[in-house]
Scaffold this motif. Structure first.
Motif, PDB file in Angstrom:
ATOM      1  N   VAL A 120       0.894  -1.203   0.108  1.00  0.00           N
ATOM      2  CA  VAL A 120      -0.058  -0.074   0.140  1.00  0.00           C
ATOM      3  C   VAL A 120       0.898   1.359   0.171  1.00  0.00           C
ATOM      4  CG1 VAL A 120      -1.743   1.279   1.417  1.00  0.00           C
ATOM      5  CG2 VAL A 120      -1.802  -1.341   1.342  1.00  0.00           C
ATOM      6  N   TYR A 121       0.429   2.369  -0.696  1.00  0.00           N
ATOM      7  CA  TYR A 121       1.329   3.380  -0.835  1.00  0.00           C
ATOM      8  C   TYR A 121       0.543   4.636  -0.449  1.00  0.00           C
ATOM      9  CZ  TYR A 121       3.820   0.278  -4.216  1.00  0.00           C
ATOM     10  OH  TYR A 121       4.369  -0.619  -4.664  1.00  0.00           O
ATOM     11  N   LEU A 122       1.336   5.548   0.185  1.00  0.00           N
ATOM     12  CA  LEU A 122       0.658   6.927   0.280  1.00  0.00           C
ATOM     13  C   LEU A 122       1.660   7.991  -0.498  1.00  0.00           C
ATOM     14  CD1 LEU A 122      -1.407   8.473   1.822  1.00  0.00           C
ATOM     15  CD2 LEU A 122       0.292   8.859   3.720  1.00  0.00           C
ATOM     16  N   THR A 123       0.924   8.478  -1.435  1.00  0.00           N
ATOM     17  CA  THR A 123       1.750   9.597  -2.222  1.00  0.00           C
ATOM     18  C   THR A 123       1.223  10.866  -1.707  1.00  0.00           C
ATOM     19  OG1 THR A 123       1.801   8.129  -4.219  1.00  0.00           O
ATOM     20  CG2 THR A 123       2.122  10.364  -4.484  1.00  0.00           C
ATOM     21  N   MET A 124       2.084  11.565  -1.196  1.00  0.00           N
ATOM     22  CA  MET A 124       1.917  12.932  -0.756  1.00  0.00           C
ATOM     23  C   MET A 124       2.509  14.084  -1.320  1.00  0.00           C
ATOM     24  SD  MET A 124       2.685  11.711   3.496  1.00  0.00           S
ATOM     25  CE  MET A 124       4.522  11.533   3.140  1.00  0.00           C
ATOM     26  N   ASN A 125       1.649  14.823  -1.664  1.00  0.00           N
ATOM     27  CA  ASN A 125       2.167  16.261  -2.479  1.00  0.00           C
ATOM     28  C   ASN A 125       1.802  17.521  -1.843  1.00  0.00           C
ATOM     29  OD1 ASN A 125       2.810  14.569  -4.954  1.00  0.00           O
ATOM     30  ND2 ASN A 125       0.611  14.551  -5.576  1.00  0.00           N
ATOM     31  N   SER A 126       2.500  18.335  -2.155  1.00  0.00           N
ATOM     32  CA  SER A 126       2.468  19.733  -1.525  1.00  0.00           C
ATOM     33  C   SER A 126       2.466  19.754  -0.014  1.00  0.00           C
ATOM     34  CB  SER A 126       1.073  20.366  -2.076  1.00  0.00           C
ATOM     35  OG  SER A 126       0.919  20.575  -3.507  1.00  0.00           O
ATOM     36  N   LEU A 127       3.607  19.158   0.344  1.00  0.00           N
ATOM     37  CA  LEU A 127       3.900  18.868   1.818  1.00  0.00           C
ATOM     38  C   LEU A 127       3.868  20.229   2.533  1.00  0.00           C
ATOM     39  CD1 LEU A 127       5.869  15.730   1.514  1.00  0.00           C
ATOM     40  CD2 LEU A 127       3.652  15.878   2.884  1.00  0.00           C
ATOM     41  N   LYS A 128       3.478  19.998   3.651  1.00  0.00           N
ATOM     42  CA  LYS A 128       3.318  21.388   4.708  1.00  0.00           C
ATOM     43  C   LYS A 128       4.045  20.926   5.985  1.00  0.00           C
ATOM     44  CE  LYS A 128      -1.240  22.678   2.953  1.00  0.00           C
ATOM     45  NZ  LYS A 128      -2.600  22.866   3.222  1.00  0.00           N
ATOM     46  N   PRO A 129       4.505  21.958   6.703  1.00  0.00           N
ATOM     47  CA  PRO A 129       5.216  21.659   7.811  1.00  0.00           C
ATOM     48  C   PRO A 129       4.323  20.961   8.866  1.00  0.00           C
ATOM     49  CG  PRO A 129       5.649  23.687   7.274  1.00  0.00           C
ATOM     50  CD  PRO A 129       4.788  23.396   6.263  1.00  0.00           C
ATOM     51  N   GLU A 130       3.060  21.161   8.725  1.00  0.00           N
ATOM     52  CA  GLU A 130       2.084  20.682   9.859  1.00  0.00           C
ATOM     53  C   GLU A 130       1.964  19.023   9.353  1.00  0.00           C
ATOM     54  OE1 GLU A 130       1.658  23.441   8.177  1.00  0.00           O
ATOM     55  OE2 GLU A 130      -0.308  23.845   7.474  1.00  0.00           O
ATOM     56  N   ASP A 131       2.393  18.438   8.227  1.00  0.00           N
ATOM     57  CA  ASP A 131       2.187  17.239   8.029  1.00  0.00           C
ATOM     58  C   ASP A 131       3.372  16.514   8.486  1.00  0.00           C
ATOM     59  OD1 ASP A 131       1.695  18.115   4.678  1.00  0.00           O
ATOM     60  OD2 ASP A 131       0.273  17.476   6.062  1.00  0.00           O
ATOM     61  N   THR A 132       4.328  17.249   9.276  1.00  0.00           N
ATOM     62  CA  THR A 132       5.341  16.625  10.191  1.00  0.00           C
ATOM     63  C   THR A 132       4.661  15.536  11.279  1.00  0.00           C
ATOM     64  OG1 THR A 132       6.828  18.095   9.734  1.00  0.00           O
ATOM     65  CG2 THR A 132       7.370  16.727  11.618  1.00  0.00           C
ATOM     66  N   ALA A 133       5.057  14.380  11.126  1.00  0.00           N
ATOM     67  CA  ALA A 133       4.690  13.195  11.888  1.00  0.00           C
ATOM     68  C   ALA A 133       5.222  12.015  11.866  1.00  0.00           C
ATOM     69  CB  ALA A 133       3.054  13.011  11.659  1.00  0.00           C
ATOM     70  N   VAL A 134       4.972  11.019  12.704  1.00  0.00           N
ATOM     71  CA  VAL A 134       5.274   9.641  12.237  1.00  0.00           C
ATOM     72  C   VAL A 134       3.995   9.111  11.656  1.00  0.00           C
ATOM     73  CG1 VAL A 134       5.812   7.472  13.411  1.00  0.00           C
ATOM     74  CG2 VAL A 134       6.733   9.228  14.273  1.00  0.00           C
ATOM     75  N   TYR A 135       4.333   8.238  10.671  1.00  0.00           N
ATOM     76  CA  TYR A 135       3.255   7.845   9.850  1.00  0.00           C
ATOM     77  C   TYR A 135       3.254   6.173   9.929  1.00  0.00           C
ATOM     78  CZ  TYR A 135       2.307  12.204   7.344  1.00  0.00           C
ATOM     79  OH  TYR A 135       1.898  13.537   7.295  1.00  0.00           O
ATOM     80  N   TYR A 136       1.944   5.699  10.188  1.00  0.00           N
ATOM     81  CA  TYR A 136       1.938   4.449  10.562  1.00  0.00           C
ATOM     82  C   TYR A 136       0.971   3.816   9.659  1.00  0.00           C
ATOM     83  CZ  TYR A 136       3.735   5.241  15.228  1.00  0.00           C
ATOM     84  OH  TYR A 136       4.448   5.970  16.425  1.00  0.00           O
ATOM     85  N   CYS A 137       0.989   2.490   9.129  1.00  0.00           N
ATOM     86  CA  CYS A 137       0.300   1.912   8.323  1.00  0.00           C
ATOM     87  C   CYS A 137      -0.162   0.791   9.269  1.00  0.00           C
ATOM     88  CB  CYS A 137       1.253   0.891   7.323  1.00  0.00           C
ATOM     89  SG  CYS A 137       0.401  -0.180   6.405  1.00  0.00           S
ATOM     90  N   ALA A 138      -1.661   0.552   8.866  1.00  0.00           N
ATOM     91  CA  ALA A 138      -2.190  -0.340   9.967  1.00  0.00           C
ATOM     92  C   ALA A 138      -3.359  -1.038   9.124  1.00  0.00           C
ATOM     93  CB  ALA A 138      -3.153   0.574  10.975  1.00  0.00           C
ATOM     94  N   ALA A 139      -3.853  -2.187   9.605  1.00  0.00           N
ATOM     95  CA  ALA A 139      -4.960  -3.100   8.623  1.00  0.00           C
ATOM     96  C   ALA A 139      -5.730  -3.476   9.595  1.00  0.00           C
ATOM     97  CB  ALA A 139      -4.143  -4.266   8.110  1.00  0.00           C
ATOM     98  N   ARG A 140      -7.074  -3.436   9.398  1.00  0.00           N
ATOM     99  CA  ARG A 140      -8.221  -4.121   9.944  1.00  0.00           C
ATOM    100  C   ARG A 140      -9.212  -4.673   9.030  1.00  0.00           C
ATOM    101  NH1 ARG A 140     -12.563  -0.694   8.611  1.00  0.00           N
ATOM    102  NH2 ARG A 140     -12.495   1.070   8.105  1.00  0.00           N
ATOM    103  N   SER A 141      -9.912  -5.916   9.660  1.00  0.00           N
ATOM    104  CA  SER A 141     -10.867  -6.438   9.094  1.00  0.00           C
ATOM    105  C   SER A 141     -11.925  -5.286   8.524  1.00  0.00           C
ATOM    106  CB  SER A 141     -11.645  -7.408   9.787  1.00  0.00           C
ATOM    107  OG  SER A 141     -12.720  -7.846   9.354  1.00  0.00           O
ATOM    108  N   SER A 142     -12.463  -5.601   7.187  1.00  0.00           N
ATOM    109  CA  SER A 142     -13.386  -4.746   6.694  1.00  0.00           C
ATOM    110  C   SER A 142     -14.719  -4.630   7.648  1.00  0.00           C
ATOM    111  CB  SER A 142     -13.988  -4.938   5.289  1.00  0.00           C
ATOM    112  OG  SER A 142     -14.386  -6.308   5.442  1.00  0.00           O
ATOM    113  N   SER A 143     -15.017  -5.710   8.638  1.00  0.00           N
ATOM    114  CA  SER A 143     -16.178  -5.582   9.124  1.00  0.00           C
ATOM    115  C   SER A 143     -15.805  -4.954  10.638  1.00  0.00           C
ATOM    116  CB  SER A 143     -16.996  -7.005   9.641  1.00  0.00           C
ATOM    117  OG  SER A 143     -15.731  -7.823   9.992  1.00  0.00           O
TER     118      SER A 143
END
Length: 119
Positions: free
Chosen positions: A79-102
């Motif tokens: 899974v990808y996250l393409t981030m454009n026009s990044l801003k200083p407020e986008d600064t963070a630790v980014y986590y990937c997570a998964a959950r059952s659809s239900s």
């Protein structure tokens, strides 16, 4: 063993673009929803975007709508996250997570990848 492994985080300048990757392994993901969440220093963790592995339906938070794109490669189980026009407020630790659809809560989490946007 189920694993979600993020990569791609780094220091960038405001206005730059960046793509994060999340390699998923250890189970069949067809009935799962994959999400990207982030947590800045001193802030609560927030959902950024989600994608249904089977249907491809996506959701974005208002903060990133129009700038970020979530996508998946079924053949690579990534899974990808393409981030454009990044801003200083986008600064963070980014986590990937998964959950059952239900389910409403995420079951599996990656270790996180740091994204820092300088002004």
């Amino acid at each position: 063993q189920v694993q979600l492994v993020e990569s791609g985080g780094r220091l960038v300048q405001a206005g730059d673009s960046l793509r994060l990757s999340c390699a998923a392994s250890g189970r069949t993901w067809s009935h799962y929803v994959m999400g990207w969440l982030r947590q800045g220093t001193g802030k609560e963790r927030e959902s950024v975007a989600t994608i249904s592995w089977s249907s491809g339906v996506t959701y974005y938070s208002d903060n990133v709508k129009g700038r970020f794109t979530i996508s998946r490669d079924n053949a690579k189980n990534t899974v990808y996250l393409t981030m454009n026009s990044l801003k200083p407020e986008d600064t963070a630790v980014y986590y990937c997570a998964a959950r059952s659809s239900s389910a409403s809560r995420y079951e599996y989490w990656g270790q996180g990848t740091q994204v820092t946007v300088s002004s």
